[in-house]
Structure formats: C-alpha cells, structure tokens
Enzyme design. Structure first.
Site, PDB file in Angstrom:
ATOM      1  CG  HIS A   1     -18.797  50.438  -8.659  1.00 19.87           C
ATOM      2  ND1 HIS A   1     -18.986  51.522  -9.087  1.00 19.87           N
ATOM      3  CD2 HIS A   1     -18.703  50.208  -7.252  1.00 19.87           C
ATOM      4  CE1 HIS A   1     -18.991  52.396  -8.066  1.00 19.87           C
ATOM      5  NE2 HIS A   1     -18.637  51.592  -6.999  1.00 19.87           N
TER       6      HIS A   1
ATOM      7  CG  HIS B   1     -24.909  54.477   0.028  1.00 20.17           C
ATOM      8  ND1 HIS B   1     -23.498  54.593  -0.710  1.00 20.17           N
ATOM      9  CD2 HIS B   1     -24.896  55.880   0.192  1.00 20.17           C
ATOM     10  CE1 HIS B   1     -22.810  55.628  -0.387  1.00 20.17           C
ATOM     11  NE2 HIS B   1     -23.794  56.386   0.095  1.00 20.17           N
TER      12      HIS B   1
ATOM     13  CG  ASP C   1     -18.584  47.062  -0.756  1.00 24.97           C
ATOM     14  OD1 ASP C   1     -18.266  47.881   0.154  1.00 24.97           O
ATOM     15  OD2 ASP C   1     -19.584  47.608  -1.836  1.00 24.97           O
TER      16      ASP C   1
HETATM   17  N1  COA Z   1     -22.610  39.034 -10.305  1.00 19.72           N
HETATM   18  C1  COA Z   1     -23.018  38.476 -11.667  1.00 19.72           C
HETATM   19  N2  COA Z   1     -23.496  39.367 -12.696  1.00 19.72           N
HETATM   20  C2  COA Z   1     -23.476  40.438 -12.578  1.00 19.72           C
HETATM   21  C3  COA Z   1     -23.011  41.169 -11.453  1.00 19.72           C
HETATM   22  C4  COA Z   1     -22.727  40.191 -10.366  1.00 19.72           C
HETATM   23  N3  COA Z   1     -22.372  40.879  -8.978  1.00 19.72           N
HETATM   24  N4  COA Z   1     -23.310  42.481 -11.370  1.00 19.72           N
HETATM   25  C5  COA Z   1     -23.820  42.813 -12.625  1.00 19.72           C
HETATM   26  N5  COA Z   1     -23.969  41.572 -13.250  1.00 19.72           N
HETATM   27  C6  COA Z   1     -24.305  41.379 -14.720  1.00 19.72           C
HETATM   28  C7  COA Z   1     -25.858  41.515 -14.593  1.00 19.72           C
HETATM   29  O1  COA Z   1     -26.570  40.084 -14.290  1.00 19.72           O
HETATM   30  C8  COA Z   1     -26.334  42.058 -15.859  1.00 19.72           C
HETATM   31  O2  COA Z   1     -26.426  40.982 -16.691  1.00 19.72           O
HETATM   32  P1  COA Z   1     -27.536  40.798 -17.805  1.00 19.72           P
HETATM   33  O3  COA Z   1     -27.112  42.018 -18.993  1.00 19.72           O
HETATM   34  O4  COA Z   1     -26.947  39.517 -18.562  1.00 19.72           O
HETATM   35  O5  COA Z   1     -28.567  40.920 -17.496  1.00 19.72           O
HETATM   36  C9  COA Z   1     -25.120  43.016 -16.212  1.00 19.72           C
HETATM   37  O6  COA Z   1     -24.142  42.286 -15.245  1.00 19.72           O
HETATM   38  C10 COA Z   1     -25.613  44.341 -15.786  1.00 19.72           C
HETATM   39  O7  COA Z   1     -26.228  44.375 -14.538  1.00 19.72           O
HETATM   40  P2  COA Z   1     -26.527  45.612 -13.618  1.00 19.72           P
HETATM   41  O8  COA Z   1     -27.320  45.144 -12.367  1.00 19.72           O
HETATM   42  O9  COA Z   1     -27.726  46.308 -14.648  1.00 19.72           O
HETATM   43  O10 COA Z   1     -25.308  46.495 -13.663  1.00 19.72           O
HETATM   44  P3  COA Z   1     -25.140  47.772 -12.909  1.00 19.72           P
HETATM   45  O11 COA Z   1     -23.932  48.610 -13.420  1.00 19.72           O
HETATM   46  O12 COA Z   1     -26.407  48.554 -12.739  1.00 19.72           O
HETATM   47  O13 COA Z   1     -24.835  47.397 -11.328  1.00 19.72           O
HETATM   48  C11 COA Z   1     -24.400  46.698  -9.286  1.00 19.72           C
HETATM   49  C12 COA Z   1     -24.188  47.378 -10.475  1.00 19.72           C
HETATM   50  C13 COA Z   1     -23.275  47.133  -8.095  1.00 19.72           C
HETATM   51  C14 COA Z   1     -25.535  47.208  -8.580  1.00 19.72           C
HETATM   52  C15 COA Z   1     -24.301  45.203  -9.436  1.00 19.72           C
HETATM   53  O14 COA Z   1     -23.033  45.148  -9.909  1.00 19.72           O
HETATM   54  C16 COA Z   1     -24.633  44.312  -8.125  1.00 19.72           C
HETATM   55  O15 COA Z   1     -25.719  44.016  -7.858  1.00 19.72           O
HETATM   56  N6  COA Z   1     -23.687  43.811  -7.520  1.00 19.72           N
HETATM   57  C17 COA Z   1     -23.587  43.186  -6.529  1.00 19.72           C
HETATM   58  C18 COA Z   1     -24.009  43.909  -5.386  1.00 19.72           C
HETATM   59  C19 COA Z   1     -22.423  44.770  -4.652  1.00 19.72           C
HETATM   60  O16 COA Z   1     -21.512  44.246  -4.660  1.00 19.72           O
HETATM   61  N7  COA Z   1     -22.746  45.938  -4.485  1.00 19.72           N
HETATM   62  C20 COA Z   1     -21.660  47.129  -4.186  1.00 19.72           C
HETATM   63  C21 COA Z   1     -21.619  47.946  -5.282  1.00 19.72           C
HETATM   64  S1  COA Z   1     -20.152  48.916  -4.673  1.00 19.72           S
END
Ligand code: COA
Length: 377
Positions: free
Chosen positions: A259, A220, A313
């Site tokens: 996100h 979070h 962020d």
């Molecule tokens: N960098 C590179 N690739 C990313 C990515 C990132 N930060 N975020 C998502 N992707 C890619 C994943 O590798 C995945 O690729 P694939 O389909 O080839 O396996 C695809 O996008 C979907 O990823 P997923 O984690 O399932 O997406 P989500 O919508 O559930 O995830 C987050 C959202 C925030 C969890 C994810 O983007 C993330 O971990 N970001 C980094 C941490 C961060 O900044 N968090 C703060 C959020 S406010």
C-alpha cells in the site's frame, strides 16, 4: 530548481475533521474513532450520517436518516429503461457513471448547490447508488431490475436487488462491514476529484460523476478484481505457495499486497479478514478463501519485514465473490460505499470553499512565433 510535488504527495490543501490515517502504525479513524470500532458496532447508514454531520448521531437522528434512505431507494422507471438500453458488455463503471449522470436529469433539485441542497441530494445519491448498480448488473445479465425493499438494511437490500432473493443475516452483515470499511479513506484521488469539481460550485451530481470517473482507473479502484484473476489463475490451494514464491523470486508484484500509505497491516484488511474467517468457520471455507490463506502466509513470511502486507483488496474480492458478486462489480461496489465519503468530504469543503487552482512549472518553448500553415515543415 523549483520543487514539484509530483502526484501532490505531501501537499496539504485543506483541513478535514472526517478521516485520519497513520500508515506507519496502521491506524485509520473516522471522527477520531478507530475503524475497528466502526466495523464492530456500527453500520453503513450510521457511518454515512456521522460523516455527513460530523458527529455520532443520536438514535432519533439515525432513525430519521435511515428512514430517508429507505424512502429514497426507488429510481424513475424512465431511468431503468435507459439502463436497460445500455450495451450489455460495457464496463459496469462506465454504465454507473452514465446512470448517475442520468439520475441528475430526474432530480428537480439537481442544480441547487447550497449546503442544505447538497445535504438533501447526498441522501438520494447514497440511497439510489445501490439501486442503479443492482439494475445495471441485472440488465447486463439480461434480467429485469428488482424493486428495492424498504424493510431491509442498505446492505441487505442491495444484495436482495442484485440476486432477487433475501440474503442471510450473516451475508448482509458481512457486506455491511465491507461497506463500512470503504466509506472514506482520506484525500484519495476520487475524493480529491469530487472536491475539485465542487470547488467550482458545480452541482452535487457532477461531483459524484467526476469521482466515479476517477475511481474507475485501475490505479485506484480495481485491485480486488486483479486479486480474483490471480486466484482463478492459481486454481487450487496446493498450487498457491509455489505460485507466489515463483512470482516473488521473479520480482513480480502480488496483487492485493502492499500500500502507498500503509507500511504496516491496513487496519481494514484485518477487520475483513477476521470477519471472513468467522463466516468461513460457520459456513465452511470456500475455495477462494483456502487459496487466500496460503497466499497470506507466504506473503507475510516473505515481505512483512519490508513493511509489505496484504491490503484490504486482498480480502474484499474473496468476500464479494463468496457473496455471489461478479468481479466486474467490485469497483462499482467500492463506489456504493465511497459515495458517502465523497458527499461528506464535498459538503465539508464547501462550507469554506475556495476554487482549486494549482499551478504547473512551465517548461515549454519560449520566444516562439506563429508560423503560417503553408510554411510549416
Ligand atoms: N508484491 C511484491 N512486492 C511488492 C509489492 C507487491 N504487491 N508491492 C510493493 N512491492 C515491493 C516492490 O517490488 C518494491 O521492491 P524493490 O524496492 O525491491 O524494487 C518495493 O516493494 C516498493 O514498491 P513500490 O511499488 O514503489 O511501493 P509503493 O508504496 O509505491 O506501492 C502499491 C504501493 C500499492 C502501488 C504496490 O504495493 C502495488 O503495486 N501493489 C499491488 C497492487 C495493489 O494491490 N494495489 C491496491 C492498493 S490498495
């Protein structure tokens, strides 16, 4: 097979008039007003009041609320002494959770739960959160707390209490915008937690303590701290493009990017990016800012076609670092802003309260019988 909404995704449990998000189009509004307009025209104080009251305040209402916040900044000396006695190396969010809990002990109204009492306590929580975070930070550095100044804005006073010197108007404005952008964000985990606690008719301080506990988790709050770790690892702008390319080629995630809700630019990230760029133009680009520019270009080139963009962020960590705030304090600062959203959401839910009591599909043993201790394997 019964459908389980894992993570409660898509489950609607209440109505709200406060915040609307459309992740596909990158829209965030409070009271129907776009976040860009709040950031451009408003202040943390005004948005907090608007959410608490559910309407744009009049000048007189805002002046009254602002005066209340300013008058309620100080915390009891006994509490400052307690904070000074915390171990210096604890997670600041752990310290904040404890300090807010302690704060309740000094508030004679703490146990009152009616609408009027929650509203009055909200003012004190919003005002004093800043004082607590600044005191914790200084205590961890071995420094005495700085008393709040009633002549400064909420953002300006926080920076003053943190550093012991008055920020420039640009610094105070930049920090105020960062607070505005983080005040509320729909039914996120900490807001939901606050509401769950309040739905038992528990007190307002307990809702804040519960929410701080939820925000503390790395899924979070905390992503902007990870961004700063990455910038530190990269070190210089000339290394940034190769670093990011190598990570993406290895299918690793870039911190501060992507996100769960936004599949387009997070509107908050654009506001912060634009204001940070404005400050950089005026005061020179910091090293962090220069690295960030390169990462941003690389990420957009590689990932935007898949709906993955830098999130809020990505920029907030750099903004806070350039204001001289240690990265361990980024999540407490998130709480500093979000306390208004928590209070407003709790107060809104409480007007038509229903105890939250979801259910789980039972998948455990059936027809089992108690086995005496001596007969167990
Ligand atoms: N960098 C590179 N690739 C990313 C990515 C990132 N930060 N975020 C998502 N992707 C890619 C994943 O590798 C995945 O690729 P694939 O389909 O080839 O396996 C695809 O996008 C979907 O990823 P997923 O984690 O399932 O997406 P989500 O919508 O559930 O995830 C987050 C959202 C925030 C969890 C994810 O983007 C993330 O971990 N970001 C980094 C941490 C961060 O900044 N968090 C703060 C959020 S406010």
């Amino acid at each position: 097979m019964t459908n389980i909404a894992k993570g409660l995704e898509g489950v609607l449990f209440t109505e709200t008039k406060l915040t609307f998000i459309n992740g596909t189009e990158g829209i965030l509004t409070h009271l129907g007003i776009p976040i860009q307009e709040w950031a451009e025209n408003s202040t943390f104080e005004e948005l907090s009041l608007a959410l608490l009251e559910g309407h744009l305040p009049s000048a007189a209402e805002l002046a009254h609320f602002d005066a209340q916040l300013r008058a309620n900044r100080a915390v009891p000396q006994q509490l400052l002494d307690v904070i000074a006695a915390y171990p210096a190396d604890v997670n600041p969010m752990q310290a904040l959770r404890s300090a807010v809990s302690h704060l309740a002990l000094f508030d004679p109204q703490a146990e009152e739960t009616g609408e009027a009492a929650r509203r009055e306590i909200s003012v004190r929580l919003i005002a004093r959160m800043a004082t607590l975070i600044a005191a914790i930070n200084r205590s961890q550095l071995g420094l005495p707390p700085v008393a709040p100044r009633p002549d400064l804005t909420h953002a300006g006073n926080f920076l003053y209490m943190l550093k012991g010197e008055e920020p420039t108007p640009e610094q105070a404005k930049l920090f105020d915008i960062a607070l505005v952008l983080h005040v509320d964000h729909g039914m996120n985990a900490s807001t939901f937690t606050a509401i769950a606690t309040a739905s038992t008719l528990s007190d307002q301080y307990s809702t804040a303590v519960s929410a701080i506990g939820a925000l503390k988790g790395p899924l979070h709050g905390g992503a902007n701290e990870a961004v700063m770790d990455m910038l530190d690892e990269i070190g210089t702008p000339d290394r940034a493009a190769a670093f990011i390319t190598a990570k993406l080629d290895a299918k690793e995630k870039i911190m501060g990017v992507g996100h769960r809700v936004y599949k387009y630019f997070d509107p908050r990230s654009q506001v912060l990016r634009d204001y940070a760029a404005h400050v950089a133009e005026k005061e020179g680009k910091s090293l962090y800012y220069q690295i960030l520019e390169v990462i941003e270009a690389t990420v957009i080139e590689r990932l935007s076609s898949r709906g993955i963009y830098p999130n809020v962020d990505f920029y907030s960590g750099t903004v806070y670092s350039d204001l001289g705030i240690a990265k361990e304090y980024f999540t407490p600062i998130f709480a500093l802003a979000r306390i208004s959203g928590w209070c407003a959401s709790v107060n809104e839910y409480e007007r038509d309260n229903r105890l939250l009591r979801p259910d789980a599909v039972y998948s455990g043993a059936v027809d089992a019988h108690y086995v005496q201790l001596q007969n167990r394997k």
